[in-house]
Design an enzyme around this catalytic site. Structure first.
Site, PDB file in Angstrom:
ATOM      1  N   GLU A   1       8.407  -0.873 -42.916  1.00 40.15           N
ATOM      2  CA  GLU A   1       9.179  -0.022 -42.002  1.00 40.15           C
ATOM      3  C   GLU A   1       8.927   1.449 -42.310  1.00 40.15           C
ATOM      4  OE1 GLU A   1      13.197  -1.211 -42.858  1.00 40.15           O
ATOM      5  OE2 GLU A   1      12.938  -3.212 -42.035  1.00 40.15           O
ATOM      6  N   PRO A   2       7.682   1.914 -42.220  1.00 44.66           N
ATOM      7  CA  PRO A   2       7.413   3.312 -42.559  1.00 44.66           C
ATOM      8  C   PRO A   2       7.901   4.252 -41.467  1.00 44.66           C
ATOM      9  CG  PRO A   2       5.444   2.314 -41.666  1.00 44.66           C
ATOM     10  CD  PRO A   2       6.475   1.213 -41.741  1.00 44.66           C
ATOM     11  N   GLY A   3       8.413   5.386 -41.853  1.00 43.37           N
ATOM     12  CA  GLY A   3       8.824   6.410 -40.897  1.00 43.37           C
ATOM     13  C   GLY A   3       8.135   7.724 -41.224  1.00 43.37           C
ATOM     14  N   ARG A   4       8.693   8.397 -42.224  1.00 39.79           N
ATOM     15  CA  ARG A   4       8.244   9.752 -42.575  1.00 39.79           C
ATOM     16  C   ARG A   4       6.742   9.828 -42.869  1.00 39.79           C
ATOM     17  NH1 ARG A   4      12.085  13.207 -45.240  1.00 39.79           N
ATOM     18  NH2 ARG A   4      13.138  11.263 -45.792  1.00 39.79           N
TER      19      ARG A   4
ATOM     20  N   CYS B   1      26.680  30.303 -37.038  1.00 41.87           N
ATOM     21  CA  CYS B   1      27.735  30.990 -37.781  1.00 41.87           C
ATOM     22  C   CYS B   1      28.259  30.210 -38.974  1.00 41.87           C
ATOM     23  CB  CYS B   1      28.867  31.339 -36.822  1.00 41.87           C
ATOM     24  SG  CYS B   1      28.243  32.409 -35.539  1.00 41.87           S
TER      25      CYS B   1
ATOM     26  N   GLY C   1      10.114   4.310 -46.958  1.00 36.44           N
ATOM     27  CA  GLY C   1      10.497   5.145 -48.095  1.00 36.44           C
ATOM     28  C   GLY C   1       9.404   5.956 -48.739  1.00 36.44           C
TER      29      GLY C   1
ATOM     30  N   TYR D   1      20.214  18.406 -46.906  1.00 40.60           N
ATOM     31  CA  TYR D   1      19.658  17.867 -48.158  1.00 40.60           C
ATOM     32  C   TYR D   1      19.006  18.949 -49.010  1.00 40.60           C
ATOM     33  CZ  TYR D   1      19.382  14.130 -44.603  1.00 40.60           C
ATOM     34  OH  TYR D   1      19.635  13.285 -43.564  1.00 40.60           O
TER      35      TYR D   1
END
Ligand code: LLP
Length: 419
Positions: A275-278, A343, A240, A318
């Site tokens: 649990e790091p991602g970004r 489109c 997070g 987002y």
């Protein structure tokens, strides 16, 4: 800090000029910097240096590319997976099964069995029902599942509503007030070894305060669970931590995050899991695109690029901001709307934004595209599936090929009753 810089007026990824990659692979294309990934992985780990026992499970969903996973496996990271597909990737990348955490709110029996047979380190249970099912499945196969119970702490992460997961009304985890009871009942079942509690309140957090509030609540729960006689040896604090998407933005540093956690968890006596991602992948990648043409608009021109919402969905989903930079800026600026060719009006990357002046044929990048970029790509409007490249110093390689519309078409069938 990352390794995407102008050198002699040309944007480079480490030592490779972006135009070299664009010419060879075409656009749009994601480009990752190996040095940046490694740096972010190490800075994150160093940020946790004050904590006695830790395990870092990279959130595969943020960037599941096999080369990225291999690199992080070599840095000693495990994996946080949320599907059978991610589990197979983590194993294929060489991540030890022991270091894999299986999260996700809808694990199927087949996925749980695969995890059990592979011998993964931990299942993060999202409900009592899931725990009972996992216990039965494991017992039936003569196995024991190691598990943690994901708790919904009812804390507002203060992030975009669509990536917020820790409010009581969200689908994630078990209600805080019922968690100790559920933990005790699951711990009594054969087939499952309850070893911890897990929490994850949302993504792209700009402040550590909601995390501190959530972890403090988890500390109270930890004591409650131990007081009822159940063992807790692991606490999974999720991911997070946010990253800057706009030049100049300041976000909490991993060292501040680690210091806050050291303070809150000082008397926990557990292995802390992350649990790091970004924070690892976000600023390690850019999406390279070419300007198709510039079309006059009512208030300012539309810069139409060859990347679209199918390649980078975050702005459409987002309202996310991704900095847009010319690969060979000439110093001039323009006010423009940046749009893709798809489109629908949601295929818009920016409205009335001041950007580097660009014209037809020019290359540009969307920054901070290494997390939740390629992994969320699709083939809407029968576009290709976007390729990925990794740079390492002066060398580079295609780490995911472009999947052409023809290949996707070749997997489709017309039933004989329509022929
Ligand atoms: N652990 C769990 C249980 C998660 O659900 C997530 C992200 C993470 C860890 C990693 O969070 P991170 O450190 O990356 O913030 N597609 C959205 C983000 C969705 C995040 C989902 N869960 C976006 O593009 O912003």
């Amino acid at each position: 800090m990352d390794h995407f810089e102008l050198r002699n007026g040309v944007l480079h990824a480490e030592d490779v000029p972006i135009p070299v990659i664009a010419a060879a692979v075409g656009t749009p294309v994601y480009v990752y910097s190996r040095a940046t990934l490694t740096r972010h992985a190490r800075v994150f780990r160093e940020g946790l240096a004050l904590l006695p026992r830790t395990h870092i499970a990279f959130a595969v969903k943020s960037n599941p590319n096999l080369a990225v996973l291999r690199l992080l496996a070599r840095e000693g990271f495990g994996a946080d997976v949320v599907s059978g597909g991610e589990l197979e990737r983590a194993l294929a990348a060489g991540m030890p099964a022991e270091g894999i955490v299986f999260s996700g709110v809808g694990k199927t029996a087949a996925e749980m069995l695969r995890g059990l047979e592979a011998g993964i380190g931990q299942f993060n249970l999202e409900s009592e029902e899931e725990g009972v099912e996992l216990a039965q499945l494991a017992a039936a196969h003569g196995l024991t599942a190691r598990a943690a119970l994901r708790v919904n702490p009812d804390v507002d992460a203060g992030t975009h509503g669509k990536i917020s997961t820790g409010k009581a009304e969200n689908k994630f985890g078990v209600p805080y007030d019922r968690a100790a009871g559920i933990y005790g009942r699951l711990a009594a079942l054969p087939g499952v070894q309850m070893r911890g509690l897990a929490v994850h309140i949302g993504s792209q957090l700009a402040s550590l305060d909601p995390l501190e509030a959530a972890f403090t609540r988890m500390g109270v729960l930890l004591r409650e669970v131990r007081a009822q006689g159940d063992a807790v040896t692991h606490m999974d604090l999720g991911g997070g931590v946010g990253v800057p998407y706009k030049a100049g933005e300041v976000f909490p540093a991993p060292a501040d995050y680690g210091a806050m956690i050291a303070r809150v968890t000082a008397d926990w006596d557990v292995t802390l899991m992350f649990e790091p991602g970004r924070v690892i992948t976000g600023n390690s990648g850019v999406l390279v695109t070419q300007v198709v043409r510039v079309k006059p608009g009512v208030t300012c021109p539309f810069v139409i690029v060859d990347a679209a919402m199918n390649d980078l969905a975050r702005p459409a989903l987002y309202d996310a901001w991704h900095d847009f930079l010319a690969v060979e800026p000439n110093g001039a600026k323009m006010l423009a709307n940046i749009v893709g060719p798809i489109c629908e009006s949601s295929d818009t990357f920016a409205m009335a934004r001041e950007i580097d002046a660009v014209g037809p044929g020019d290359l540009a990048v969307f920054r901070t595209a290494g997390a939740y970029g390629a992994t969320m790509a699709n083939t809407y409007n029968s576009r290709a599936l976007v390729p990925e490249v990794m740079v390492d110093g002066a060398r580079w390689a295609v780490v995911a090929e472009r999947i052409a519309p023809a290949a996707i078409l070749s997997a489709e069938r017309v039933p004989e009753w329509l022929e």
